[in-house]
Design a protein around this motif. Sequence first.
Motif, PDB file in Angstrom:
ATOM      1  N   GLU A 248       0.458  -1.446  -0.071  1.00 38.15           N
ATOM      2  CA  GLU A 248       0.589   0.044  -0.185  1.00 38.15           C
ATOM      3  C   GLU A 248       0.966   0.877  -0.168  1.00 38.15           C
ATOM      4  N   SER A 249       1.871   1.417   0.402  1.00 41.82           N
ATOM      5  CA  SER A 249       2.671   2.621   0.824  1.00 41.82           C
ATOM      6  C   SER A 249       4.493   2.292   0.545  1.00 41.82           C
ATOM      7  N   ALA A 250       5.484   2.458   1.584  1.00 42.32           N
ATOM      8  CA  ALA A 250       6.426   2.437   1.681  1.00 42.32           C
ATOM      9  C   ALA A 250       6.505   1.335   2.180  1.00 42.32           C
ATOM     10  N   THR A 251       5.913   1.540   3.637  1.00 41.95           N
ATOM     11  CA  THR A 251       5.176   1.083   5.130  1.00 41.95           C
ATOM     12  C   THR A 251       4.910  -0.413   5.610  1.00 41.95           C
ATOM     13  N   ALA A 252       3.810   0.107   4.648  1.00 42.14           N
ATOM     14  CA  ALA A 252       2.508  -0.577   4.748  1.00 42.14           C
ATOM     15  C   ALA A 252       2.356  -1.504   3.871  1.00 42.14           C
ATOM     16  N   VAL A 253       1.551  -2.438   3.684  1.00 39.49           N
ATOM     17  CA  VAL A 253       0.748  -3.828   4.014  1.00 39.49           C
ATOM     18  C   VAL A 253      -0.358  -4.071   3.431  1.00 39.49           C
ATOM     19  N   SER A 254      -1.022  -4.955   2.753  1.00 41.51           N
ATOM     20  CA  SER A 254      -2.261  -4.968   3.019  1.00 41.51           C
ATOM     21  C   SER A 254      -2.103  -6.102   2.308  1.00 41.51           C
ATOM     22  N   PHE A 255      -2.906  -7.287   2.843  1.00 37.21           N
ATOM     23  CA  PHE A 255      -2.815  -8.925   2.021  1.00 37.21           C
ATOM     24  C   PHE A 255      -4.465  -9.458   3.121  1.00 37.21           C
ATOM     25  N   VAL A 256      -5.024 -10.351   2.769  1.00 37.14           N
ATOM     26  CA  VAL A 256      -6.423 -11.406   2.597  1.00 37.14           C
ATOM     27  C   VAL A 256      -5.508 -12.714   3.396  1.00 37.14           C
ATOM     28  N   THR A 257      -6.242 -13.155   4.361  1.00 35.24           N
ATOM     29  CA  THR A 257      -6.653 -13.640   4.821  1.00 35.24           C
ATOM     30  C   THR A 257      -7.209 -14.917   5.085  1.00 35.24           C
ATOM     31  N   THR A 258      -6.801 -16.395   5.032  1.00 34.79           N
ATOM     32  CA  THR A 258      -8.263 -17.318   5.452  1.00 34.79           C
ATOM     33  C   THR A 258      -7.526 -18.142   7.492  1.00 34.79           C
ATOM     34  N   GLU A 259      -6.289 -17.298   7.563  1.00 34.80           N
ATOM     35  CA  GLU A 259      -6.315 -17.359   9.187  1.00 34.80           C
ATOM     36  C   GLU A 259      -5.899 -16.383   9.793  1.00 34.80           C
ATOM     37  N   CYS A 260      -6.787 -15.315   9.782  1.00 33.09           N
ATOM     38  CA  CYS A 260      -6.424 -14.083  10.939  1.00 33.09           C
ATOM     39  C   CYS A 260      -6.050 -14.526  11.864  1.00 33.09           C
ATOM     40  N   LEU A 261      -7.425 -15.186  13.055  1.00 34.02           N
ATOM     41  CA  LEU A 261      -6.532 -15.604  14.459  1.00 34.02           C
ATOM     42  C   LEU A 261      -5.267 -15.912  14.088  1.00 34.02           C
ATOM     43  N   GLU A 262      -4.358 -17.171  13.767  1.00 37.64           N
ATOM     44  CA  GLU A 262      -3.608 -17.072  13.750  1.00 37.64           C
ATOM     45  C   GLU A 262      -2.680 -16.296  13.250  1.00 37.64           C
ATOM     46  N   VAL A 263      -3.084 -15.885  12.559  1.00 38.22           N
ATOM     47  CA  VAL A 263      -1.637 -14.247  11.969  1.00 38.22           C
ATOM     48  C   VAL A 263      -2.000 -13.532  13.377  1.00 38.22           C
ATOM     49  N   GLU A 264      -2.968 -13.108  13.463  1.00 39.19           N
ATOM     50  CA  GLU A 264      -2.792 -11.519  15.434  1.00 39.19           C
ATOM     51  C   GLU A 264      -1.896 -12.327  16.081  1.00 39.19           C
ATOM     52  N   GLN A 265      -1.722 -14.183  15.833  1.00 34.67           N
ATOM     53  CA  GLN A 265      -0.859 -14.053  17.694  1.00 34.67           C
ATOM     54  C   GLN A 265       0.753 -14.465  16.951  1.00 34.67           C
ATOM     55  N   ILE A 266       0.348 -14.157  15.521  1.00 33.50           N
ATOM     56  CA  ILE A 266       1.963 -14.585  15.197  1.00 33.50           C
ATOM     57  C   ILE A 266       2.489 -12.838  15.241  1.00 33.50           C
ATOM     58  N   LEU A 267       1.385 -12.028  15.194  1.00 39.05           N
ATOM     59  CA  LEU A 267       2.395 -10.172  14.138  1.00 39.05           C
ATOM     60  C   LEU A 267       2.560  -9.779  15.789  1.00 39.05           C
ATOM     61  N   GLN A 268       1.676 -10.293  17.257  1.00 38.93           N
ATOM     62  CA  GLN A 268       1.272  -9.832  17.870  1.00 38.93           C
ATOM     63  C   GLN A 268       3.019 -10.274  18.794  1.00 38.93           C
ATOM     64  N   SER A 269       2.466 -10.863  19.128  1.00 37.98           N
ATOM     65  CA  SER A 269       4.210 -11.835  19.287  1.00 37.98           C
ATOM     66  C   SER A 269       5.389 -11.108  18.563  1.00 37.98           C
ATOM     67  N   ALA A 270       4.885 -10.912  17.616  1.00 39.22           N
ATOM     68  CA  ALA A 270       6.882 -10.120  16.167  1.00 39.22           C
ATOM     69  C   ALA A 270       6.089  -8.728  16.931  1.00 39.22           C
ATOM     70  N   GLY A 271       5.459  -8.608  17.886  1.00 39.70           N
ATOM     71  CA  GLY A 271       4.825  -6.554  18.113  1.00 39.70           C
ATOM     72  C   GLY A 271       5.181  -6.160  17.386  1.00 39.70           C
ATOM     73  N   ILE A 272       3.931  -6.749  15.724  1.00 40.06           N
ATOM     74  CA  ILE A 272       3.860  -6.166  14.802  1.00 40.06           C
ATOM     75  C   ILE A 272       1.723  -5.396  14.568  1.00 40.06           C
ATOM     76  N   PRO A 273       1.422  -5.156  15.319  1.00 44.89           N
ATOM     77  CA  PRO A 273      -0.636  -4.718  15.673  1.00 44.89           C
ATOM     78  C   PRO A 273      -1.103  -4.065  14.071  1.00 44.89           C
ATOM     79  N   PHE A 274      -1.846  -4.578  13.862  1.00 46.35           N
ATOM     80  CA  PHE A 274      -2.686  -4.834  12.623  1.00 46.35           C
ATOM     81  C   PHE A 274      -3.098  -2.962  13.225  1.00 46.35           C
ATOM     82  N   ILE A 275      -3.260  -2.398  11.418  1.00 51.12           N
ATOM     83  CA  ILE A 275      -3.411  -1.168  11.627  1.00 51.12           C
ATOM     84  C   ILE A 275      -5.037  -0.901  11.246  1.00 51.12           C
ATOM     85  N   LYS A 276      -5.689  -1.674  10.500  1.00 54.48           N
ATOM     86  CA  LYS A 276      -6.660  -1.836  10.569  1.00 54.48           C
ATOM     87  C   LYS A 276      -7.182  -3.372   9.587  1.00 54.48           C
ATOM     88  N   THR A 277      -7.919  -4.283   9.671  1.00 57.18           N
ATOM     89  CA  THR A 277      -8.566  -5.096   9.060  1.00 57.18           C
ATOM     90  C   THR A 277      -9.794  -4.805   8.576  1.00 57.18           C
TER      91      THR A 277
END
Length: 300
Positions: A248-277
Amino acid sequence: MEPQLIEMRNVTKRRRTKNIGPIDLSIPEGFIIALVGPNGSGKSTLLNMLIQTVLPDEGEITWFGGACPKGLPKDIREQIGFVPEQLSTEEKYMTAEEAAGFRSIWYSSWDGYYFDELLSKFGVPRGVKLHKMSKGERRKFEIAAALAPRPKLLLLDEPSSGLDPFAWKLMIDQLRDCMEDGNTTIVLSTHIVDEVRRLADYIVLMHHGKMLGMVEKDGLLDNWKECWVTGDALLVSELPGIVSWKQESATAVSFVTTECLEVEQILQSAGIPFIKTRSLELDEVLSLWIHGNKPAGMQD
C-alpha cells in the motif's frame, strides 16, 4: 461430539449432464446447515436424496441412526418437513385448508392450531385455491405446512423464493422460534447471503456437483479477513493462509488471509499490530473458497 442426525457416506447420483458426489456429510442434530453454491451445483439433488424423492445410485444414507434402503418408513417420514424448490401440482386445485387436511393424514404430530396461526401470521388467503395464489402466497403456505407437524428435520429448498421483505423477516423469525427447543435440525438451500448470515450454524459449499466442505459459519467469517500492517512482501510471505497481498505504501502492506486468528497471534508475538482489518463479505469468502482457497483447518 454432537449426535449426528443424518450421515451420507460416499453418496453419488448420476445425472445426464453431470454427476452429484461422491458426498460424505454428517449433519449434527439441533443446528441449521446452509447449503450454498452456484445454480446447478447439486444442492436440490442433495435435499431430494435426503427426502428420497431422488434415490442415490451409490453410497448410503442414514436417518436418525438407521439406514432405509427400501425407502423412508412412515415413522421416519413424518419427522421430516420439506419445502421443495419446484412446488407440487397435485394440490393446485385445493385451498390451503384442504391441502392441509390432506397432508395432516401423513403426520401424527400435525398441529392444526399452529398451522392456522402461521397462515394468519403470513397472511395466506383463506378459501383460495393454491393455483390462484401468487408465488409468494403459495410459498408461505408451503412453509406453514412444513412447520405444522413440528418436524425434527426441516428441509428447505430456496424457501424465500417469491417472498417480500416482510414475509422473509417473518420466515426468519419462525425458523428461529422452531429451533429454540434444540430438537429441530434445518438443512437450508439458499443463495441469499443474509439468510446464511442470520440463520446458519454451519455452511456446506457445493460446486459442480462436488461438496467442497462443511465449516462452522462464525469461525469462517472470523478467519477470512483483509488486514493492513506495517511491513512488506517478506513479512507477508511468512504468514499462513495468504490469498493475496498489496504493497500500500513504502511502510504498509495489505493482505487477505483465511487464517486471521493465527496471523494475529504471530504478529502480536512479533510486536506488529494490525493497522486495521476488514471482515470479508460472505459472498467474497465463498468465491475465494470455490477458487481453491480452503478454510482454516480443512484438510485436502
